[in-house]
Motif scaffolding. Structure first.
Motif, PDB file in Angstrom:
ATOM      1  N   TYR A 172       0.822  -1.218   0.000  1.00  0.00           N
ATOM      2  CA  TYR A 172       0.000   0.000   0.000  1.00  0.00           C
ATOM      3  C   TYR A 172       0.856   1.269   0.000  1.00  0.00           C
ATOM      4  O   TYR A 172       0.335   2.374  -0.007  1.00  0.00           O
ATOM      5  CB  TYR A 172      -0.894   0.030   1.246  1.00  0.00           C
ATOM      6  CG  TYR A 172      -1.899  -1.093   1.367  1.00  0.00           C
ATOM      7  CD1 TYR A 172      -2.086  -2.032   0.356  1.00  0.00           C
ATOM      8  CD2 TYR A 172      -2.659  -1.215   2.533  1.00  0.00           C
ATOM      9  CE1 TYR A 172      -3.005  -3.057   0.497  1.00  0.00           C
ATOM     10  CE2 TYR A 172      -3.593  -2.244   2.678  1.00  0.00           C
ATOM     11  CZ  TYR A 172      -3.760  -3.162   1.665  1.00  0.00           C
ATOM     12  OH  TYR A 172      -4.675  -4.177   1.816  1.00  0.00           O
ATOM     13  N   LEU A 202       2.717   2.382   2.483  1.00  0.00           N
ATOM     14  CA  LEU A 202       2.536   3.076   3.764  1.00  0.00           C
ATOM     15  C   LEU A 202       3.705   2.838   4.722  1.00  0.00           C
ATOM     16  O   LEU A 202       3.694   3.347   5.849  1.00  0.00           O
ATOM     17  CB  LEU A 202       1.229   2.603   4.426  1.00  0.00           C
ATOM     18  CG  LEU A 202      -0.049   2.868   3.628  1.00  0.00           C
ATOM     19  CD1 LEU A 202      -1.248   2.280   4.355  1.00  0.00           C
ATOM     20  CD2 LEU A 202      -0.256   4.355   3.379  1.00  0.00           C
ATOM     21  N   ASP A 229      -5.787  -0.184   0.866  1.00  0.00           N
ATOM     22  CA  ASP A 229      -6.119   0.733   1.944  1.00  0.00           C
ATOM     23  C   ASP A 229      -6.886   1.937   1.391  1.00  0.00           C
ATOM     24  O   ASP A 229      -6.721   2.316   0.226  1.00  0.00           O
ATOM     25  CB  ASP A 229      -4.807   1.190   2.600  1.00  0.00           C
ATOM     26  CG  ASP A 229      -5.024   2.146   3.739  1.00  0.00           C
ATOM     27  OD1 ASP A 229      -5.012   3.362   3.485  1.00  0.00           O
ATOM     28  OD2 ASP A 229      -5.225   1.682   4.878  1.00  0.00           O
ATOM     29  N   TRP A 230      -7.708   2.569   2.230  1.00  0.00           N
ATOM     30  CA  TRP A 230      -8.519   3.709   1.772  1.00  0.00           C
ATOM     31  C   TRP A 230      -7.666   4.857   1.258  1.00  0.00           C
ATOM     32  O   TRP A 230      -8.082   5.608   0.371  1.00  0.00           O
ATOM     33  CB  TRP A 230      -9.434   4.203   2.897  1.00  0.00           C
ATOM     34  CG  TRP A 230      -8.712   4.791   4.082  1.00  0.00           C
ATOM     35  CD1 TRP A 230      -8.268   4.134   5.194  1.00  0.00           C
ATOM     36  CD2 TRP A 230      -8.354   6.158   4.274  1.00  0.00           C
ATOM     37  NE1 TRP A 230      -7.665   4.996   6.070  1.00  0.00           N
ATOM     38  CE2 TRP A 230      -7.691   6.249   5.540  1.00  0.00           C
ATOM     39  CE3 TRP A 230      -8.518   7.319   3.532  1.00  0.00           C
ATOM     40  CZ2 TRP A 230      -7.197   7.446   6.044  1.00  0.00           C
ATOM     41  CZ3 TRP A 230      -8.022   8.516   4.043  1.00  0.00           C
ATOM     42  CH2 TRP A 230      -7.365   8.579   5.283  1.00  0.00           C
ATOM     43  N   ARG A 231      -6.440   4.982   1.774  1.00  0.00           N
ATOM     44  CA  ARG A 231      -5.596   6.102   1.363  1.00  0.00           C
ATOM     45  C   ARG A 231      -5.107   5.976  -0.067  1.00  0.00           C
ATOM     46  O   ARG A 231      -4.888   6.974  -0.749  1.00  0.00           O
ATOM     47  CB  ARG A 231      -4.409   6.230   2.328  1.00  0.00           C
ATOM     48  CG  ARG A 231      -4.784   6.810   3.678  1.00  0.00           C
ATOM     49  CD  ARG A 231      -3.776   6.491   4.759  1.00  0.00           C
ATOM     50  NE  ARG A 231      -3.885   5.103   5.200  1.00  0.00           N
ATOM     51  CZ  ARG A 231      -3.369   4.647   6.341  1.00  0.00           C
ATOM     52  NH1 ARG A 231      -2.696   5.455   7.137  1.00  0.00           N
ATOM     53  NH2 ARG A 231      -3.517   3.383   6.684  1.00  0.00           N
ATOM     54  N   MET A 232      -4.933   4.752  -0.540  1.00  0.00           N
ATOM     55  CA  MET A 232      -4.435   4.538  -1.899  1.00  0.00           C
ATOM     56  C   MET A 232      -5.506   4.066  -2.859  1.00  0.00           C
ATOM     57  O   MET A 232      -5.269   3.963  -4.066  1.00  0.00           O
ATOM     58  CB  MET A 232      -3.287   3.512  -1.866  1.00  0.00           C
ATOM     59  CG  MET A 232      -2.077   3.959  -1.057  1.00  0.00           C
ATOM     60  SD  MET A 232      -1.410   5.567  -1.574  1.00  0.00           S
ATOM     61  CE  MET A 232      -0.938   5.219  -3.260  1.00  0.00           C
TER      62      MET A 232
END
Length: 223
Positions: A25, A27, A81-84
Motif C-alpha cells: 500500500y 505506507l 487501503d482507503w488512502r491509496m
C-alpha cells in the motif's frame, strides 16, 4: 522472484482464470508496535516505502502484467487501503480493467489509533474488458465481508489477510481446477484458500522469508 519479471517469464497471455492479490500500500507499515521494544514486529515489506513516482511506476508495471495474463471477462481482486484506493482504482482503469465494485472487509475489531480507529480495508473488484464478462456464482453476496482480522501478536506478515476472507472470492469467481494467480503471495492466504478449494495456483514473492513460509504452508496442506 519479482512478480513483474516472474509473470513475463512464466505466465502466458490470457491464461489465468482469476487474480487475487494484496500489493504493497506504500505506507511503510511494519506491523503492530505493541511490543516490549515499542518497535514494529516486522521489517517494512518490499516496495512499501517508495516515492510517489516510483510507486506509480511499480504499480503500473505489475497491473499491465496482470491485465496481460488474465483471460478476457475474468475477475481480479486487489486489496487496498482507503488512502491509496482512489489512485490504484484509477490506474487499474487506465490499464484496461473495468471496476465493478468496491468490497469492504469488516475486520470486526478496531485497530490501534485515536481518530476513528481503523476497522476496515477495501478490495477492488474488477474485470478484464467490458463484454462477455463472467458473473459471480451467487446473487447473495454482499459488498461487505465480515471476517475477524488476525490478532497483531499472531500475525506472521505485517499485512496478513485471513484465508477466510479470500475463500468466498475464490468460490464466487472461479471453478474447481481453474488457475488462480497471486502477484504478492506474502505469507500465503490466497495459496491456502485456493488449494483447499481445488484450484491451481501460481504466485510470486520477492522476499525469501515469506516464500519459505508459504511453501511450508502449502506443504502442510498436502499432508
Amino acid at each position: 522472484m519479482d512478480c513483474v519479471q516472474g509473470a513475463k517469464r512464466h505466465i502466458e497471455d490470457c491464461s489465468i482464470d482469476l487474480i487475487i492479490t494484496d500489493p504493497p500500500y506504500n505506507l511503510g507499515f511494519g506491523g503492530t508496535s505493541l511490543t516490549k521494544t515499542k518497535k514494529p514486529r516486522f521489517n517494512i515489506i518490499a516496495n512499501d516505502n517508495l516515492s510517489n513516482r516510483d510507486y506509480q511506476r511499480f504499480t503500473f508495471q505489475w497491473l499491465r502484467q496482470a491485465y496481460r495474463v488474465l483471460k478476457p471477462g475474468r475477475h481480479i481482486y486487489v486489496c487496498m487501503d482507503w488512502r491509496m484506493y482512489p489512485l490504484v482504482s484509477l490506474w487499474m482503469q487506465r490499464v484496461g480493467f473495468a471496476i465493478k465494485n468496491c468490497l469492504v472487509w469488516d475486520k470486526m475489531h478496531m485497530g490501534m489509533g485515536w481518530q476513528y480507529r481503523f476497522q476496515h480495508e477495501f478490495i477492488i473488484f474488477a474485470v478484464k474488458g467490458n463484454k462477455q464478462t463472467r458473473r459471480i456464482s451467487t446473487r447473495k453476496a454482499s459488498d461487505i465481508i465480515s471476517v475477524p482480522r488476525i490478532s497483531g501478536n499472531k500475525t506472521i506478515h505485517p499485512t496478513e489477510k485471513p484465508p477466510e476472507l479470500i475463500t468466498p472470492l475464490i468460490l464466487n469467481s472461479s471453478d474447481s481446477g481453474e488457475l488462480v494467480a497471486d502477484f504478492f503471495i506474502g505469507s500465503g492466504p490466497v495459496a491456502e484458500a485456493a488449494i483447499k478449494n481445488g484450484r491451481k495456483l501460481i504466485g510470486f514473492e520477492v522476499d525469501s522469508k515469506y516464500y519459505k513460509l508459504t511453501t511450508d504452508r502449502i506443504n502442510k496442506l498436502k499432508l
